[in-house]
Structure formats: structure tokens, C-alpha cells
Design an enzyme around this catalytic site. Structure first.
Site, PDB file in Angstrom:
ATOM      1  N   HIS A   1       0.647  -1.159   0.094  1.00 22.17           N
ATOM      2  CA  HIS A   1      -0.064   0.088  -0.110  1.00 22.17           C
ATOM      3  C   HIS A   1       0.946   1.306   0.014  1.00 22.17           C
ATOM      4  CE1 HIS A   1      -3.774  -2.116   0.544  1.00 22.17           C
ATOM      5  NE2 HIS A   1      -3.348  -2.788   1.350  1.00 22.17           N
TER       6      HIS A   1
ATOM      7  N   GLU B   1      -5.798 -12.864   6.689  1.00 21.22           N
ATOM      8  CA  GLU B   1      -6.865 -11.730   6.395  1.00 21.22           C
ATOM      9  C   GLU B   1      -7.773 -12.101   5.358  1.00 21.22           C
ATOM     10  OE1 GLU B   1      -4.445  -8.272   5.142  1.00 21.22           O
ATOM     11  OE2 GLU B   1      -3.287  -9.540   3.737  1.00 21.22           O
TER      12      GLU B   1
ATOM     13  N   ASP C   1      -8.599  -6.122   7.005  1.00 18.30           N
ATOM     14  CA  ASP C   1      -8.888  -6.739   5.703  1.00 18.30           C
ATOM     15  C   ASP C   1      -9.877  -7.939   6.593  1.00 18.30           C
ATOM     16  OD1 ASP C   1      -8.299  -5.243   3.668  1.00 18.30           O
ATOM     17  OD2 ASP C   1      -6.328  -6.075   3.696  1.00 18.30           O
TER      18      ASP C   1
END
Length: 274
Positions: free
Chosen positions: A47, A163, A189
Site C-alpha cells: 500500500h 486476512e 482486511d
């Protein structure tokens, strides 16, 4: 080679603290982390817009500072990309989003976990390619056998992020895979996939914490937690009651935002017109 602070701390039954880095690519962030007392950094390539060069620079500074650098790679980034991250100085790799692609859930989730291990280890344990003059050894030439032994044992920690539903449903068999070192629960997540985003007190989320902890304990693996930056109360319980030993404390962006907001509160308090 430098000490792996995660393995060192776990051996002493202590937690390994981590600072997440996703926006600050300069070496100063590592020096600040060192001054604050963090054990490791969690450099985020999933990210962020960091380049491999950015990550290698951060890893090298971490190694020199005595902080252990771990790098989260993008999902399905490929073995060659993981190779470059490790050659750039990472002491471990975080693999996100193990999930089902085709056919049976168990087969493909397990295959992804096995591939994660394989691309981080040298033959016969895996498929990592051998090179010389690595930052983990201050770019000095090291005998190949010694280099392989050290990197395989302490220089290539494998984090599997829990996740997805598929990963959670197969947590025991994933934990049992040789070479998987850490089950890192990604709170945001995973809660999103379970339909309870941010509902940290929800019975299903609390049960997930206990299930992942139990799987890690049964397999002799490290239980880690990421994403609960604003709930130190839950983190404390996860550490003290559920045996978590790797905690991602916060991200650089979040810490900067909190400090700036606090500073603005102080500055506004100086205005006599307020």
C-alpha cells in the site's frame, strides 16, 4: 549477520515491536524508530509507491541501526520480486491475501503458502537464487555455505497474513507448513471479509483472535497482530492472554497525523479569540 530481533525476542518470551513505514522513504525514519526503541520496521510495498531502491535503502539503514527490517510485498508479486526485496536487505517477507483461486480452497491456499516459503529459501528448502555481497553482511564476501545457512535460518522470516476467509478456514494446515514462521492477523482486511469491519468487540472477531492464537501455539509458530493501532487494550490482551509476540504498533502516516492534530489543538488553544 545482524541479529533477527523477532527471533531473539521470541526466544526470550518478549514481544517484537514494529513501526510501519509507507510514506517516509528517507533514512531519518529509521533513526527516529531507533531512538524510540522499536525492534523492527514493517516496510509496506503493498500500500505504498515505494521503489525497490527506496526499500533497499531503508533496509540497509535498519541493519546498521540494529533494527530488523521486514517487507510486505504486493499480492502475487512473483518470485523474482521477492528475490530483489531479500537481496536488497530485508530480513523477512510478509505475504498478504492468501486466498482461493481455483478448484478446492485448501489446495490453492496451501500452495500459495508453500510458494511463499519456497521463494525465500535456498535449495534444497526452496528456489531462491544465490548471489554475493549482500547488505545483510555489509557487502562482504561470505562463503556460500555459511551465507545460505544464516539467511535460511535467521535472515528470511516468512510472515503469512491471515486476512482472508480461506486462510482462516485452513489456518491449522498453513501453520503446520515448515518454513512459515509468523501468522500475522491483519485486523482490517479480515474484519472486512467477515462483514464486521472495525467491530473489534464482535464475538466473531474475538473468536478469530483466539483461533489464530491457538493454531500458532499448536504449530509452534509466532502469533502476530496488525491493524489495531487505536485499541491498545485489545492488543494488550492479545499479548498477555493469547501469546502474541509480534505487534505492529502504528504506521508513520498515522503517527504523523496524530502528532499534527495534537499540535494544532495546542496552537488553537493559544488563540485568545477561541
Amino acid at each position: 549477520m545482524p541479529q533477527n530481533n523477532l527471533l531473539h525476542n521470541v526466544a526470550q518470551d518478549r514481544i517484537c515491536t514494529a513501526l510501519g513505514i509507507k510514506i517516509v522513504a528517507s533514512n531519518e525514519i529509521i533513526l527516529l524508530a531507533k531512538a524510540a526503541g522499536y525492534d523492527s520496521v514493517f516496510i509496506d510495498l503493498e500500500h505504498s509507491i515505494f521503489s525497490i531502491k527506496d526499500v533497499s535503502r531503508l533496509c540497509s539503514t535498519s541493519l546498521l541501526s540494529g533494527i530488523t527490517p521486514f517487507v510486505r510485498v504486493p499480492y502475487q508479486c512473483g518470485n523474482g520480486f521477492v528475490q530483489r526485496v531479500l537481496d536488497g536487505g530485508a530480513m523477512g517477507v510478509v505475504f498478504p491475501h492468501l486466498r482461493n483461486q481455483k478448484q478446492t480452497t485448501e489446495f490453492y491456499v496451501l500452495e500459495e503458502a508453500r510458494k511463499a516459503v519456497s521463494c525465500t529459501k535456498f535449495p534444497p528448502k526452496g528456489t531462491r537464487s544465490l548471489t554475493a555481497a549482500l547488505p545483510q553482511f555489509d557487502f562482504q564476501r561470505i562463503g556460500a555455505k555459511d551465507l545460505i545457512q544464516q539467511l535460511d535460518s535467521i535472515g528470511s522470516t516468512v510472515f503469512v497474513m491471515v486476512e482472508t476467509r480461506e486462510c482462516l478456514e485452513n489456518i491449522d494446515v498453513i501453520a503446520a507448513i515448515e518454513g512459515v514462521d509468523v501468522l500475522l492477523l491483519g485486523a482490517n482486511d479480515l474484519s472486512l471479509e467477515l462483514g464486521i469491519l472495525g467491530e473489534w468487540e464482535h464475538p466473531r472477531f474475538q473468536a478469530v483472535l483466539e483461533n489464530v492464537s491457538a493454531a500458532a501455539q499448536r504449530a509452534g509458530k509466532v502469533f502476530g497482530l496488525a491493524g489495531l493501532y487505536t485499541r491498545p487494550d485489545i492488543c494488550k490482551r492479545v499479548v498477555q492472554d493469547l501469546g502474541a509476540r509480534y505487534i505492529l504498533g502504528h504506521l508513520d502516516m498515522g503517527l504523523l497525523a496524530m502528532a499534527m492534530n495534537k499540535n494544532m489543538e495546542q496552537l488553537r488553544g493559544m488563540d485568545c479569540r477561541v
